[in-house]
Design a protein around this motif. Structure first.
Motif, PDB file in Angstrom:
ATOM      1  N   GLY A 114       0.819  -1.217   0.000  1.00  0.00           N
ATOM      2  CA  GLY A 114       0.000   0.000   0.000  1.00  0.00           C
ATOM      3  C   GLY A 114       0.847   1.259   0.000  1.00  0.00           C
ATOM      4  O   GLY A 114       0.500   2.255  -0.655  1.00  0.00           O
ATOM      5  N   ILE A 115       1.950   1.219   0.726  1.00  0.00           N
ATOM      6  CA  ILE A 115       2.868   2.372   0.737  1.00  0.00           C
ATOM      7  C   ILE A 115       3.416   2.615  -0.662  1.00  0.00           C
ATOM      8  O   ILE A 115       3.523   3.770  -1.103  1.00  0.00           O
ATOM      9  N   LEU A 116       3.730   1.542  -1.372  1.00  0.00           N
ATOM     10  CA  LEU A 116       4.198   1.682  -2.760  1.00  0.00           C
ATOM     11  C   LEU A 116       3.117   2.330  -3.628  1.00  0.00           C
ATOM     12  O   LEU A 116       3.413   3.199  -4.462  1.00  0.00           O
ATOM     13  N   ALA A 117       1.871   1.906  -3.439  1.00  0.00           N
ATOM     14  CA  ALA A 117       0.769   2.472  -4.224  1.00  0.00           C
ATOM     15  C   ALA A 117       0.541   3.938  -3.881  1.00  0.00           C
ATOM     16  O   ALA A 117       0.272   4.753  -4.766  1.00  0.00           O
ATOM     17  N   MET A 118       0.658   4.281  -2.598  1.00  0.00           N
ATOM     18  CA  MET A 118       0.514   5.690  -2.200  1.00  0.00           C
ATOM     19  C   MET A 118       1.576   6.552  -2.867  1.00  0.00           C
ATOM     20  O   MET A 118       1.274   7.628  -3.399  1.00  0.00           O
ATOM     21  N   ALA A 119       2.812   6.073  -2.838  1.00  0.00           N
ATOM     22  CA  ALA A 119       3.911   6.833  -3.444  1.00  0.00           C
ATOM     23  C   ALA A 119       3.707   6.973  -4.945  1.00  0.00           C
ATOM     24  O   ALA A 119       3.928   8.050  -5.517  1.00  0.00           O
ATOM     25  N   ALA A 120       3.276   5.903  -5.599  1.00  0.00           N
ATOM     26  CA  ALA A 120       3.047   5.947  -7.044  1.00  0.00           C
ATOM     27  C   ALA A 120       1.951   6.951  -7.388  1.00  0.00           C
ATOM     28  O   ALA A 120       2.087   7.728  -8.341  1.00  0.00           O
ATOM     29  N   ALA A 121       0.883   6.959  -6.605  1.00  0.00           N
ATOM     30  CA  ALA A 121      -0.211   7.894  -6.858  1.00  0.00           C
ATOM     31  C   ALA A 121       0.235   9.328  -6.602  1.00  0.00           C
ATOM     32  O   ALA A 121      -0.099  10.241  -7.373  1.00  0.00           O
ATOM     33  N   GLU A 122       0.975   9.520  -5.539  1.00  0.00           N
ATOM     34  CA  GLU A 122       1.469  10.866  -5.220  1.00  0.00           C
ATOM     35  C   GLU A 122       2.360  11.397  -6.337  1.00  0.00           C
ATOM     36  O   GLU A 122       2.311  12.576  -6.678  1.00  0.00           O
ATOM     37  N   GLN A 123       3.164  10.507  -6.916  1.00  0.00           N
ATOM     38  CA  GLN A 123       4.082  10.892  -8.004  1.00  0.00           C
ATOM     39  C   GLN A 123       3.417  10.805  -9.382  1.00  0.00           C
ATOM     40  O   GLN A 123       4.051  11.114 -10.390  1.00  0.00           O
ATOM     41  N   GLN A 124       2.155  10.348  -9.398  1.00  0.00           N
ATOM     42  CA  GLN A 124       1.406  10.149 -10.649  1.00  0.00           C
ATOM     43  C   GLN A 124       2.210   9.299 -11.629  1.00  0.00           C
ATOM     44  O   GLN A 124       2.329   9.601 -12.810  1.00  0.00           O
ATOM     45  N   ASP A 125       2.728   8.187 -11.106  1.00  0.00           N
ATOM     46  CA  ASP A 125       3.577   7.272 -11.863  1.00  0.00           C
ATOM     47  C   ASP A 125       2.776   6.006 -12.179  1.00  0.00           C
ATOM     48  O   ASP A 125       2.620   5.121 -11.327  1.00  0.00           O
ATOM     49  N   ALA A 126       2.263   5.915 -13.402  1.00  0.00           N
ATOM     50  CA  ALA A 126       1.409   4.795 -13.802  1.00  0.00           C
ATOM     51  C   ALA A 126       2.144   3.460 -13.748  1.00  0.00           C
ATOM     52  O   ALA A 126       1.559   2.443 -13.352  1.00  0.00           O
ATOM     53  N   THR A 127       3.403   3.428 -14.128  1.00  0.00           N
ATOM     54  CA  THR A 127       4.176   2.183 -14.110  1.00  0.00           C
ATOM     55  C   THR A 127       4.371   1.698 -12.678  1.00  0.00           C
ATOM     56  O   THR A 127       4.190   0.516 -12.379  1.00  0.00           O
ATOM     57  N   ALA A 128       4.725   2.611 -11.789  1.00  0.00           N
ATOM     58  CA  ALA A 128       4.908   2.244 -10.381  1.00  0.00           C
ATOM     59  C   ALA A 128       3.584   1.810  -9.755  1.00  0.00           C
ATOM     60  O   ALA A 128       3.555   0.903  -8.920  1.00  0.00           O
ATOM     61  N   LEU A 129       2.480   2.420 -10.167  1.00  0.00           N
ATOM     62  CA  LEU A 129       1.170   2.023  -9.654  1.00  0.00           C
ATOM     63  C   LEU A 129       0.837   0.610 -10.109  1.00  0.00           C
ATOM     64  O   LEU A 129       0.324  -0.194  -9.322  1.00  0.00           O
ATOM     65  N   PHE A 130       1.125   0.287 -11.360  1.00  0.00           N
ATOM     66  CA  PHE A 130       0.897  -1.067 -11.863  1.00  0.00           C
ATOM     67  C   PHE A 130       1.717  -2.075 -11.054  1.00  0.00           C
ATOM     68  O   PHE A 130       1.196  -3.117 -10.637  1.00  0.00           O
ATOM     69  N   ASP A 131       2.980  -1.761 -10.806  1.00  0.00           N
ATOM     70  CA  ASP A 131       3.840  -2.644 -10.016  1.00  0.00           C
ATOM     71  C   ASP A 131       3.311  -2.791  -8.589  1.00  0.00           C
ATOM     72  O   ASP A 131       3.288  -3.899  -8.037  1.00  0.00           O
ATOM     73  N   ALA A 132       2.877  -1.692  -7.996  1.00  0.00           N
ATOM     74  CA  ALA A 132       2.319  -1.741  -6.632  1.00  0.00           C
ATOM     75  C   ALA A 132       1.070  -2.602  -6.606  1.00  0.00           C
ATOM     76  O   ALA A 132       0.848  -3.369  -5.655  1.00  0.00           O
ATOM     77  N   GLY A 133       0.242  -2.499  -7.649  1.00  0.00           N
ATOM     78  CA  GLY A 133      -0.954  -3.341  -7.732  1.00  0.00           C
ATOM     79  C   GLY A 133      -0.601  -4.817  -7.727  1.00  0.00           C
ATOM     80  O   GLY A 133      -1.301  -5.629  -7.121  1.00  0.00           O
ATOM     81  N   GLY A 134       0.507  -5.174  -8.385  1.00  0.00           N
ATOM     82  CA  GLY A 134       0.975  -6.555  -8.359  1.00  0.00           C
ATOM     83  C   GLY A 134       1.404  -6.984  -6.971  1.00  0.00           C
ATOM     84  O   GLY A 134       1.106  -8.101  -6.531  1.00  0.00           O
ATOM     85  N   HIS A 135       2.073  -6.089  -6.255  1.00  0.00           N
ATOM     86  CA  HIS A 135       2.476  -6.395  -4.870  1.00  0.00           C
ATOM     87  C   HIS A 135       1.253  -6.559  -3.963  1.00  0.00           C
ATOM     88  O   HIS A 135       1.240  -7.438  -3.090  1.00  0.00           O
TER      89      HIS A 135
END
Length: 154
Positions: A114-135
């Motif tokens: 969830g922390i990874l997803a929060m960071a990805a959303a804060e940075q508006q990073d679609a690739t990181a959000l996809f990776d966080a979703g996998g985690h």
């Protein structure tokens, strides 16, 4: 008028009394309001779905559709969902919900994802959000493989 020794003794008694009172304080008294199933149904599942529906792409007859948020408000909604998911990991470890060491480890895995997803959303990073979703998926799957099967047998 007080003498110095009497004043020191009085202060020491007040201090010791407050220490004794603090030792009896057992900390916050949690009130578990929802059971684990309702916590999953009302908090965790909807939050995870928002994240998963906002990551990656789908291919339809009309072509490829990118699922990533396109506005600051949409990214904010994903960040809110990620925060709910992350804090829900703490809820799962509360007295009255925790099922032990493995359960708590799975909950901590969900917090980390969830922390990874929060960071990805804060940075508006679609690739990181996809990776966080996998985690997030892996954390959920690991827990469900151990606990959901046992629970469904009841």
């Amino acid at each position: 008028m007080y003498s110095i020794p009497r004043l020191l003794i009085s202060c020491a008694l007040v201090f010791l009394g407050s220490c004794a009172q603090q030792q009896h304080d057992t900390g916050p008294q949690y009130q578990v309001v929802t059971d684990v199933h309702h916590t999953m149904e009302l908090l965790i599942d909807p939050a995870a779905d928002i994240i998963w529906r906002s990551a990656g792409s789908i291919i339809t007859e009309a072509g490829e559709q990118d699922l990533a948020p396109t506005t600051p408000e949409a990214w904010g909604n994903v960040e809110s969902a990620a925060a709910i998911l992350t804090e829900s990991g703490n809820l799962l470890m509360m007295p009255g919900r925790s099922l032990g060491q493995d359960w708590n480890e799975f909950s901590r895995d969900m917090i980390g994802a969830g922390i990874l997803a929060m960071a990805a959303a804060e940075q508006q990073d679609a690739t990181a959000l996809f990776d966080a979703g996998g985690h997030i998926y892996q954390a959920c799957l690991a827990c469900h493989n151990q606990y959901l099967l046992e629970d469904s047998a009841q």
